[in-house]
Write a protein that holds these residues in place. Structure first.
Motif, PDB file in Angstrom:
ATOM      1  N   MET A 103       0.959  -1.256  -0.065  1.00  0.00           N
ATOM      2  CA  MET A 103       0.193   0.001   0.131  1.00  0.00           C
ATOM      3  C   MET A 103       0.848   1.177   0.045  1.00  0.00           C
ATOM      4  O   MET A 103       0.373   2.374  -0.403  1.00  0.00           O
ATOM      5  N   THR A 104       2.023   1.147   0.219  1.00  0.00           N
ATOM      6  CA  THR A 104       3.161   2.115   0.404  1.00  0.00           C
ATOM      7  C   THR A 104       3.846   2.433  -1.100  1.00  0.00           C
ATOM      8  O   THR A 104       4.586   3.484  -1.344  1.00  0.00           O
ATOM      9  N   ALA A 105       3.332   1.493  -1.864  1.00  0.00           N
ATOM     10  CA  ALA A 105       3.766   1.840  -3.420  1.00  0.00           C
ATOM     11  C   ALA A 105       2.843   1.134  -4.322  1.00  0.00           C
ATOM     12  O   ALA A 105       3.084   0.200  -4.942  1.00  0.00           O
ATOM     13  N   LEU A 106       1.471   1.350  -4.219  1.00  0.00           N
ATOM     14  CA  LEU A 106       0.428   0.862  -4.494  1.00  0.00           C
ATOM     15  C   LEU A 106       0.329   0.748  -6.206  1.00  0.00           C
ATOM     16  O   LEU A 106       0.530   1.611  -6.866  1.00  0.00           O
ATOM     17  N   PRO A 107       0.275  -0.461  -6.637  1.00  0.00           N
ATOM     18  CA  PRO A 107       0.422  -0.828  -8.089  1.00  0.00           C
ATOM     19  C   PRO A 107      -0.819  -0.599  -8.867  1.00  0.00           C
ATOM     20  O   PRO A 107      -1.301  -1.643  -9.661  1.00  0.00           O
ATOM     21  N   VAL A 108      -1.573   0.552  -8.656  1.00  0.00           N
ATOM     22  CA  VAL A 108      -2.790   0.859  -9.207  1.00  0.00           C
ATOM     23  C   VAL A 108      -2.654   2.263  -9.845  1.00  0.00           C
ATOM     24  O   VAL A 108      -2.155   3.021  -9.483  1.00  0.00           O
ATOM     25  N   ALA A 109      -3.199   2.270 -11.259  1.00  0.00           N
ATOM     26  CA  ALA A 109      -3.112   3.759 -11.872  1.00  0.00           C
ATOM     27  C   ALA A 109      -4.013   4.811 -11.248  1.00  0.00           C
ATOM     28  O   ALA A 109      -4.933   4.575 -10.522  1.00  0.00           O
ATOM     29  N   ASP A 110      -3.577   5.808 -11.549  1.00  0.00           N
ATOM     30  CA  ASP A 110      -4.129   7.219 -10.947  1.00  0.00           C
ATOM     31  C   ASP A 110      -5.521   7.129 -11.369  1.00  0.00           C
ATOM     32  O   ASP A 110      -6.007   7.017 -12.557  1.00  0.00           O
ATOM     33  N   GLY A 111      -6.439   7.387 -10.648  1.00  0.00           N
ATOM     34  CA  GLY A 111      -7.728   7.561 -10.756  1.00  0.00           C
ATOM     35  C   GLY A 111      -8.713   6.476 -11.440  1.00  0.00           C
ATOM     36  O   GLY A 111      -9.696   6.758 -11.944  1.00  0.00           O
ATOM     37  N   SER A 112      -8.109   5.066 -11.060  1.00  0.00           N
ATOM     38  CA  SER A 112      -8.682   3.759 -11.597  1.00  0.00           C
ATOM     39  C   SER A 112      -9.632   3.515 -10.839  1.00  0.00           C
ATOM     40  O   SER A 112     -10.404   2.420 -11.163  1.00  0.00           O
ATOM     41  N   LEU A 113      -9.999   3.632  -9.494  1.00  0.00           N
ATOM     42  CA  LEU A 113     -10.610   2.968  -8.435  1.00  0.00           C
ATOM     43  C   LEU A 113     -12.056   3.782  -8.025  1.00  0.00           C
ATOM     44  O   LEU A 113     -11.936   5.153  -8.100  1.00  0.00           O
ATOM     45  N   VAL A 114     -13.145   3.204  -7.967  1.00  0.00           N
ATOM     46  CA  VAL A 114     -14.250   3.964  -7.409  1.00  0.00           C
ATOM     47  C   VAL A 114     -14.289   3.464  -6.005  1.00  0.00           C
ATOM     48  O   VAL A 114     -15.522   3.858  -5.481  1.00  0.00           O
ATOM     49  N   GLY A 115     -13.682   2.884  -5.372  1.00  0.00           N
ATOM     50  CA  GLY A 115     -13.678   2.464  -3.914  1.00  0.00           C
ATOM     51  C   GLY A 115     -12.277   1.759  -3.584  1.00  0.00           C
ATOM     52  O   GLY A 115     -11.599   1.129  -4.433  1.00  0.00           O
ATOM     53  N   LEU A 116     -11.946   1.933  -2.358  1.00  0.00           N
ATOM     54  CA  LEU A 116     -10.888   1.273  -1.672  1.00  0.00           C
ATOM     55  C   LEU A 116     -11.245   0.860  -0.327  1.00  0.00           C
ATOM     56  O   LEU A 116     -11.576   1.773   0.602  1.00  0.00           O
ATOM     57  N   LEU A 117     -10.957  -0.365  -0.101  1.00  0.00           N
ATOM     58  CA  LEU A 117     -11.033  -0.696   1.435  1.00  0.00           C
ATOM     59  C   LEU A 117      -9.680  -1.244   2.076  1.00  0.00           C
ATOM     60  O   LEU A 117      -8.857  -1.975   1.404  1.00  0.00           O
ATOM     61  N   ALA A 118      -9.355  -0.810   3.246  1.00  0.00           N
ATOM     62  CA  ALA A 118      -8.209  -1.176   3.853  1.00  0.00           C
ATOM     63  C   ALA A 118      -8.655  -1.727   5.364  1.00  0.00           C
ATOM     64  O   ALA A 118      -8.818  -1.130   6.298  1.00  0.00           O
ATOM     65  N   TRP A 119      -8.906  -3.160   5.464  1.00  0.00           N
ATOM     66  CA  TRP A 119      -9.619  -3.735   6.379  1.00  0.00           C
ATOM     67  C   TRP A 119      -8.600  -4.272   7.458  1.00  0.00           C
ATOM     68  O   TRP A 119      -7.853  -5.282   7.090  1.00  0.00           O
ATOM     69  N   TYR A 120      -8.176  -3.576   8.278  1.00  0.00           N
ATOM     70  CA  TYR A 120      -7.398  -4.091   9.594  1.00  0.00           C
ATOM     71  C   TYR A 120      -5.921  -4.193   8.796  1.00  0.00           C
ATOM     72  O   TYR A 120      -5.199  -5.148   9.296  1.00  0.00           O
ATOM     73  N   SER A 121      -5.466  -3.609   7.652  1.00  0.00           N
ATOM     74  CA  SER A 121      -4.326  -3.756   7.139  1.00  0.00           C
ATOM     75  C   SER A 121      -3.464  -2.382   7.537  1.00  0.00           C
ATOM     76  O   SER A 121      -2.146  -2.702   7.578  1.00  0.00           O
TER      77      SER A 121
END
Length: 218
Positions: A103-121
């Motif tokens: 998550m500190t170098a998240l391999p996801v493109a800018d503006g590509s998500l419509v939601g993000l869950l970080a569940w006890y991580s």
């Protein structure tokens, strides 16, 4: 290896070690946690409200939350630091996509998500690195998209040296309060929608914070 990388390596090795037993022990926790299920359903509603699309479960572990979101009609996929956890997630939930990543170098493109869950991580991320993770969350989300955090509420940190059947671990567990998280989230460009604290099978004192990405850069 730099000190900054030590916690990442320790966390990865620890969860590689416990992956199979972890999956067995947490598999049915959501069956016992109606409060969490209600907030996850609200999160799914927020995802639909911004038009739907890909949602990342960051720190997905064994993939149970990814699968739960998909059961709510969300196009969820999982990312986890531990290759062992990703292997278990793919075994137990063959439908969603799972990948190794931090998550500190998240391999996801800018503006590509419509939601993000970080569940006890985020609980294993040191204070100094939390703003880095939140920056990546903000970068990856579209404007207005929801963010849901699950965490242990409290102050202080403890070193966990074994778990999930007595397997050796070396991870720091950071407890945080909503008031501690709020300035981090605000600085990262998020608007807080709600905080909730409750006791459940997930945590003796768990916190759920629902936020949304602002329309401007932080």
């Amino acid at each position: 290896m730099s000190t900054d990388d030590n916690w990442l390596t320790a966390t990865r090795i620890s969860y590689d070690t416990v992956a199979a037993s972890y999956a067995d022990q947490v598999r049915h926790l959501l069956d016992e946690t109606p409060g969490e299920r209600a907030v996850l359903a609200l999160f799914a509603d927020r995802v639909r409200a911004v038009g739907g699309g890909p949602v990342a479960d960051v720190g997905c572990g064994s993939g149970r939350m990814t699968a739960h979101l998909r059961g709510l009609g969300v196009d969820a996929f999982g990312i986890d630091l531990s290759p062992g956890m990703v292997t278990v997630a793919r075994r137990d939930h063959p439908g969603p996509h799972f990948a190794v990543g931090s998550m500190t170098a998240l391999p996801v493109a800018d503006g590509s998500l419509v939601g993000l869950l970080a569940w006890y991580s985020l609980i294993h991320v040191p204070d100094a690195e939390v703003p880095v993770a939140l920056h990546h969350f903000h970068r990856a989300l579209r404007p207005g998209a929801p963010l849901l955090l699950g965490y242990h509420v409290g102050d202080g940190t403890r070193l966990k040296t074994e778990g999930y059947g007595g397997h050796p671990m070396h991870v720091h567990v950071h407890r945080r309060t909503p008031s501690r998280l709020t300035p981090w989230l605000t600085a990262a460009g998020f608007t807080i929608e709600s905080h909730r604290t409750l006791a459940s099978a997930e945590s003796p004192r768990g916190g759920l914070t629902l936020a949304r990405r602002g329309t401007c850069a932080p």
